[in-house]
Design a protein around this motif. Structure first.
Motif, PDB file in Angstrom:
ATOM      1  N   UNK A  64       4.928  45.613  76.855  1.00 17.51           N
ATOM      2  CA  UNK A  64       4.612  44.339  76.214  1.00 17.51           C
ATOM      3  C   UNK A  64       5.709  43.318  76.496  1.00 17.51           C
ATOM      4  N   UNK A  65       6.966  43.752  76.463  1.00 18.22           N
ATOM      5  CA  UNK A  65       8.092  42.845  76.737  1.00 18.22           C
ATOM      6  C   UNK A  65       8.026  42.319  78.174  1.00 18.22           C
ATOM      7  N   UNK A  66       7.689  43.183  79.137  1.00 21.66           N
ATOM      8  CA  UNK A  66       7.576  42.741  80.534  1.00 21.66           C
ATOM      9  C   UNK A  66       6.432  41.740  80.692  1.00 21.66           C
ATOM     10  N   UNK A  67       5.301  42.019  80.058  1.00 20.08           N
ATOM     11  CA  UNK A  67       4.149  41.122  80.165  1.00 20.08           C
ATOM     12  C   UNK A  67       4.480  39.777  79.521  1.00 20.08           C
ATOM     13  N   UNK A  68       5.158  39.805  78.386  1.00 25.11           N
ATOM     14  CA  UNK A  68       5.539  38.571  77.685  1.00 25.11           C
ATOM     15  C   UNK A  68       6.474  37.735  78.556  1.00 25.11           C
ATOM     16  N   UNK A  69       7.478  38.377  79.152  1.00 19.11           N
ATOM     17  CA  UNK A  69       8.437  37.647  79.989  1.00 19.11           C
ATOM     18  C   UNK A  69       7.737  37.006  81.189  1.00 19.11           C
ATOM     19  N   UNK A  70       6.878  37.768  81.860  1.00 17.57           N
ATOM     20  CA  UNK A  70       6.148  37.217  83.003  1.00 17.57           C
ATOM     21  C   UNK A  70       5.223  36.082  82.604  1.00 17.57           C
ATOM     22  N   UNK A  71       4.560  36.257  81.467  1.00 17.97           N
ATOM     23  CA  UNK A  71       3.636  35.243  80.978  1.00 17.97           C
ATOM     24  C   UNK A  71       4.376  33.934  80.683  1.00 17.97           C
ATOM     25  N   UNK A  72       5.494  34.032  79.987  1.00 19.11           N
ATOM     26  CA  UNK A  72       6.235  32.827  79.613  1.00 19.11           C
ATOM     27  C   UNK A  72       6.912  32.163  80.813  1.00 19.11           C
ATOM     28  N   UNK A  73       7.140  32.906  81.887  1.00 17.75           N
ATOM     29  CA  UNK A  73       7.655  32.291  83.119  1.00 17.75           C
ATOM     30  C   UNK A  73       6.567  31.480  83.813  1.00 17.75           C
ATOM     31  N   UNK A  74       5.326  31.929  83.708  1.00 13.26           N
ATOM     32  CA  UNK A  74       4.229  31.301  84.448  1.00 13.26           C
ATOM     33  C   UNK A  74       3.458  30.242  83.661  1.00 13.26           C
ATOM     34  N   UNK A  75       3.510  30.316  82.347  1.00  8.17           N
ATOM     35  CA  UNK A  75       2.705  29.428  81.509  1.00  8.17           C
ATOM     36  C   UNK A  75       3.582  28.598  80.585  1.00  8.17           C
ATOM     37  N   UNK A  76       3.038  27.447  80.183  1.00 10.54           N
ATOM     38  CA  UNK A  76       3.728  26.584  79.225  1.00 10.54           C
ATOM     39  C   UNK A  76       2.730  26.036  78.224  1.00 10.54           C
ATOM     40  N   UNK A  77       3.260  25.606  77.085  1.00  9.45           N
ATOM     41  CA  UNK A  77       2.403  25.031  76.051  1.00  9.45           C
ATOM     42  C   UNK A  77       2.030  23.578  76.341  1.00  9.45           C
ATOM     43  N   UNK A  78       2.903  22.855  77.029  1.00  7.73           N
ATOM     44  CA  UNK A  78       2.627  21.455  77.343  1.00  7.73           C
ATOM     45  C   UNK A  78       1.431  21.371  78.292  1.00  7.73           C
ATOM     46  N   UNK A  79       0.411  20.587  77.949  1.00  6.49           N
ATOM     47  CA  UNK A  79      -0.783  20.504  78.786  1.00  6.49           C
ATOM     48  C   UNK A  79      -0.500  20.054  80.219  1.00  6.49           C
ATOM     49  N   UNK A  80      -1.224  20.646  81.148  1.00 13.28           N
ATOM     50  CA  UNK A  80      -1.183  20.267  82.558  1.00 13.28           C
ATOM     51  C   UNK A  80      -2.631  20.023  82.961  1.00 13.28           C
ATOM     52  N   UNK A  81      -2.935  18.805  83.372  1.00 12.17           N
ATOM     53  CA  UNK A  81      -4.308  18.446  83.748  1.00 12.17           C
ATOM     54  C   UNK A  81      -4.813  19.358  84.861  1.00 12.17           C
TER      55      UNK A  81
END
Length: 179
Positions: free
Chosen positions: A71-88
């Motif tokens: 879960x920690x590895x998936x969380x780290x990878x996810x947060x590297x690739x995604x952000x909360x600020x919208x991207x059109x």
């Protein structure tokens, strides 16, 4: 050419496990690196041996992190690739009730706890752009209990779908290690 995408049948010993927090006794090392659920590992090993016997020169995960992921590895990878600020126009994932936007130049990743990698049942296979490997996988992986999950977006992402059932190719090969 592509085989049909199959529905996942969860192995019985995973039913009460939290994805990404599997007990170590359910995981096995796979070559050349990484870990998988013991049933997926036995099938992966047999499939890898068959690929080499068929003349495939390379048959491996893209990295050790592209097999079982905690879960920690998936969380780290996810947060590297995604952000909360919208991207059109960006693809999105919802995690913990919030919408995340895929940063440009990144491959998609499942939200933590929702990936088949978190169950030890998925491998991102290196080299699937090679037409010889691709053809071999399409013709043979289903016989070993493996299916694509997300096509055409992720041709490298294959998962073990047969649950506790022994895949046909493992029943035919007496040299296959027992699950």
């Amino acid at each position: 050419m592509q085989p049909p995408i199959r529905k996942l049948v969860l192995p019985a010993d995973l039913v009460h496990c939290k994805p990404g927090e599997l007990p170590i006794n359910l995981l096995r090392d796979v070559k050349p690196f990484g870990k998988l659920h013991h049933l997926a590992a036995a099938s992966w090993t047999a499939m890898r041996q068959a690929a080499f016997a068929s003349g495939i020169k390379q048959f491996k995960p893209t990295s050790a992190g592209d097999t079982y992921r905690s879960l920690a590895q998936q969380r780290a990878g996810f947060l590297q690739r995604y952000q909360l600020e919208p991207i059109a126009g960006a693809s999105t994932r919802t995690w913990e009730g919030r919408k995340y936007y895929l940063k440009p130049g990144n491959a998609p990743l499942a939200a933590p706890g929702s990936s088949r990698h978190n169950l030890g049942l998925a491998v991102d296979i290196a080299g699937t752009s090679d037409p010889i490997l691709w053809k071999w996988l399409c013709e043979n992986a289903p016989k070993y209990g493996w299916s694509l999950e997300v096509m055409p977006a992720e041709p490298w992402h294959w998962f073990y779908f047969v649950g506790d059932k022994t895949p046909p190719a493992l029943m035919l090969d007496p040299a296959t290690p027992a699950p």
